[in-house]
Design a protein around this motif. Structure first.
Motif, PDB file in Angstrom:
ATOM      1  N   LYS A  44       0.833  -1.194   0.000  1.00 46.85           N
ATOM      2  CA  LYS A  44       0.000   0.000   0.000  1.00 46.85           C
ATOM      3  C   LYS A  44       0.872   1.248   0.000  1.00 46.85           C
ATOM      4  CE  LYS A  44      -3.675   2.352   2.482  1.00 46.85           C
ATOM      5  NZ  LYS A  44      -4.565   2.357   3.641  1.00 46.85           N
ATOM      6  N   ALA A  45       1.872   1.262   0.909  1.00 51.50           N
ATOM      7  CA  ALA A  45       2.744   2.431   0.981  1.00 51.50           C
ATOM      8  C   ALA A  45       3.541   2.575  -0.308  1.00 51.50           C
ATOM      9  CB  ALA A  45       3.673   2.315   2.184  1.00 51.50           C
ATOM     10  N   ALA A  46       3.898   1.445  -0.923  1.00 51.58           N
ATOM     11  CA  ALA A  46       4.653   1.516  -2.179  1.00 51.58           C
ATOM     12  C   ALA A  46       3.834   2.235  -3.243  1.00 51.58           C
ATOM     13  CB  ALA A  46       5.033   0.105  -2.643  1.00 51.58           C
ATOM     14  N   SER A  47       2.553   1.894  -3.349  1.00 55.40           N
ATOM     15  CA  SER A  47       1.774   2.578  -4.383  1.00 55.40           C
ATOM     16  C   SER A  47       1.542   4.034  -3.991  1.00 55.40           C
ATOM     17  CB  SER A  47       0.472   1.841  -4.672  1.00 55.40           C
ATOM     18  OG  SER A  47      -0.317   1.800  -3.524  1.00 55.40           O
ATOM     19  N   LEU A  48       1.523   4.326  -2.694  1.00 56.56           N
ATOM     20  CA  LEU A  48       1.323   5.720  -2.277  1.00 56.56           C
ATOM     21  C   LEU A  48       2.532   6.608  -2.584  1.00 56.56           C
ATOM     22  CD1 LEU A  48      -0.605   5.446   1.112  1.00 56.56           C
ATOM     23  CD2 LEU A  48      -1.476   6.155  -1.103  1.00 56.56           C
ATOM     24  N   VAL A  49       3.725   6.035  -2.716  1.00 58.36           N
ATOM     25  CA  VAL A  49       4.851   6.883  -3.112  1.00 58.36           C
ATOM     26  C   VAL A  49       5.012   6.896  -4.640  1.00 58.36           C
ATOM     27  CG1 VAL A  49       6.112   6.599  -0.956  1.00 58.36           C
ATOM     28  CG2 VAL A  49       6.637   5.097  -2.877  1.00 58.36           C
ATOM     29  N   GLY A  50       4.112   6.237  -5.341  1.00 61.36           N
ATOM     30  CA  GLY A  50       4.138   6.344  -6.800  1.00 61.36           C
ATOM     31  C   GLY A  50       4.712   5.132  -7.513  1.00 61.36           C
ATOM     32  N   ILE A  51       4.978   4.036  -6.763  1.00 60.31           N
ATOM     33  CA  ILE A  51       5.491   2.831  -7.403  1.00 60.31           C
ATOM     34  C   ILE A  51       4.312   2.052  -7.974  1.00 60.31           C
ATOM     35  CG2 ILE A  51       6.682   0.638  -7.008  1.00 60.31           C
ATOM     36  CD1 ILE A  51       8.048   2.065  -4.579  1.00 60.31           C
ATOM     37  N   SER A  52       4.417   1.640  -9.234  1.00 57.36           N
ATOM     38  CA  SER A  52       3.354   0.834  -9.819  1.00 57.36           C
ATOM     39  C   SER A  52       3.569  -0.618  -9.401  1.00 57.36           C
ATOM     40  CB  SER A  52       3.366   0.949 -11.332  1.00 57.36           C
ATOM     41  OG  SER A  52       2.578  -0.076 -11.877  1.00 57.36           O
TER      42      SER A  52
END
Lengths: 291, 239
Positions: free
Chosen positions: A176-184
């Motif tokens: 979740k945090a990964a997608s929140l920093v912009g990682i697809s």
């Protein structure tokens, strides 16, 4: 009685390095997606068989191997895109079953395309054994060990020195945090399948001159690789590589000193014992989390 | 800057958010208060794209974003500091911050931003090589905020920054939020269960109850409101 030990050790390490690479492929995909990819063994088979096929088509050996590995990486990526991504959000077990389906498809396809014959790839630099420490070392064994080490070093570099590698680690620990920093997260899953394809195919190609290859070698190699990554602690890529070496050596000693007919059984007996005694694997550790 | 119109969100079979409308103007700090399970976190997750809305519109900077993926929304300048901080535990503090700038590949800018975060939270500089999981709760919160700021957002969604923290640490975090608005003109939408400390830093607030907006107004109005006092400030009043 122990005269054969150095020889067994060398062949065990060689075989184990390949198991380790296969296990590494399992770990890559498991870390980013939570899926155990049972088509991993088929990637190994494709690496060997495509190399044989391209060599037969007249390409020089190094080029044939590189192309075979790249093609398998592409197949891995396609597999994620066409078979895994459409069911995103479904429980991991559904995806795992799909990977079994893909493995059957790839095995069947390989049988139709390449036939049922067993093939051998020529050794990369001759077959004149090097005598050292009481063992006759095949030059190909050195190739296997060297390529394994080189791949491990490259992966280490990828995870510690590149932003994409770190992003992949971030995906594996906190989606979740990964997608929140912009990682697809979807793109990372694709990348992990492609890298696993590349690693698996490499293992298949470097092993093919020693153990030969056929359309159905993926099943057993995949299981051994899976055992290696459980042995090393699922989720720990370098543990998987070490687990592979341990497994290969155990198998080789077991076959040499006890009975070669049980060669395949040793790996799985050890795996079962380990799962009873230390389920997190030899190199696994309990996670630390603070709130 | 950020406008929600009649947003509905279903969480499985639960109707978690019901026709919520709210807006946040540029440079404002707006608090979203309400009890546990009121739908505050779900609402923030829908704004940042992690959760899908089942109806309504979300507009950021004049663009509709309710159907966008999270990785796209970050690039538009809206960052979300999630509930429970969700730092990348096995990675180092420095790598956590670096990944915050995943959308910004220009190296010099990133290095300068990193220095700025370290200046703001000196403890992160001291611990930059440690695993994020080894930090205390307050330090992890600083790291989560720093990570979000590394994307250079114009609007920050902050979910329960004070959760599980000692009052002193909590105060410090809120002080940083005010500073960020004052120095950088950062717009903030803040979710808190602790209504008093949230309204102390916010300009306006919305009170959410079982997925609906019950009340809205300036912080002073809400602090003075009888219902708010009774429902959310009761414990503080006794002190």
């Amino acid at each position: 009685m122990f005269a054969g030990a150095p020889q067994y050790l060398v062949s065990g390490l060689t075989q184990g390095a390949a198991y380790g690479l296969i296990g590494l492929g399992f770990t890559m995909i498991f870390n980013t997606t939570g899926i155990i990819n049972f088509a991993q063994g088929e990637f190994v088979m494709l690496g060997g068989m495509l190399s044989v096929c391209l060599l037969g088509a007249g390409l020089p050996l190094p080029l044939a191997i590189v192309l075979a590995c790249l093609a398998t990486a592409a197949i891995g990526g396609l597999m994620e895109r066409l078979a895994i991504r459409p069911i995103a959000g479904a429980p991991a077990v559904n995806a795992v079953i799909i990977t079994i389906g893909v493995s059957i498809l790839l095995r069947g396809g390989a049988m139709l395309a390449f036939g049922k014959d067993t093939h051998a790839l020529p050794a990369f630099s001759g077959t004149a054994p090097i005598l050292a420490l009481g063992a006759a070392i095949q030059p190909q064994s050195l190739w296997v060990l060297a390529v394994t080490l080189a791949l491990l070093a490259a992966l280490k570099l990828f995870f510690t020195a590149t932003i994409q590698g770190k992003a992949m680690l971030a995906c594996s620990c906190q989606k979740k945090a990964a997608s929140l920093v912009g990682i697809s997260v979807a793109r990372m899953a694709l990348l992990s399948f492609a890298i696993s394809g590349l690693i698996g195919a490499t293992a298949g190609a470097i092993l093919a001159p020693i153990t030969m290859t056929a359309y159905d070698v993926g099943m057993m190699l995949g299981l051994k690789g899976f055992a290696a990554c459980i042995l090393g602690g699922l989720g720990n890529p370098f543990g998987a590589a070490a687990g592979g070496l341990v497994l290969g050596v155990l198998e080789s000693f077991g076959a040499g000193f006890i009975a070669s007919g049980y060669k395949d059984a040793f790996a799985f007996v050890v795996l079962l014992l380990l799962l009873f005694v230390k389920p997190s694997g030899l190199f696994g550790k309990a996670g630390v989390e603070r709130v | 800057m950020l406008t929600l119109r009649n947003v509905d969100i279903h969480y499985g079979r639960v109707h978690a958010v019901r026709r919520v409308s709210l807006h946040v103007a540029p440079g404002e700090i707006v608090a979203l208060i309400g009890a546990n399970g009121a739908g505050k976190t779900t609402l923030l997750s829908a704004i940042s794209g992690v959760e899908r809305v089942s109806g309504g519109e979300i507009e950021f900077d004049g663009k509709r974003i309710e159907a966008e993926k999270p990785e796209r929304i970050v690039r538009l300048g809206l960052s979300h500091v999630p509930e429970r901080r969700l730092v990348f535990g096995p990675l180092s503090v420095a790598d956590n911050l670096l990944l915050g700038a995943y959308t910004k590949f220009r190296r010099r800018e990133v290095a300068a931003d990193l220095d700025e975060i370290y200046a703001m939270f000196p403890v992160l500089r001291e611990r930059r090589d440690q695993q994020a999981a080894a930090l205390s709760g307050g330090e992890q919160q600083m790291l989560a905020i720093g990570r979000a700021l590394m994307a250079r957002p114009r609007c920050l969604l902050l979910d329960e920054p004070g959760m599980g923290l000692a009052p002193q640490v909590c105060k410090e975090i809120f002080r940083h939020v005010s500073t960020l608005r004052r120095d950088k003109g950062l717009t903030v939408l803040l979710v808190e269960q602790n209504a008093k400390s949230a309204l102390a830093v916010a300009d306006r607030g919305y009170v959410l109850e079982t997925g609906r907006v019950l009340l809205s107004g300036t912080s002073e109005e809400l602090l003075a409101n009888h219902d708010v006092r009774r429902a959310y400030l009761g414990r503080e009043k006794d002190n």
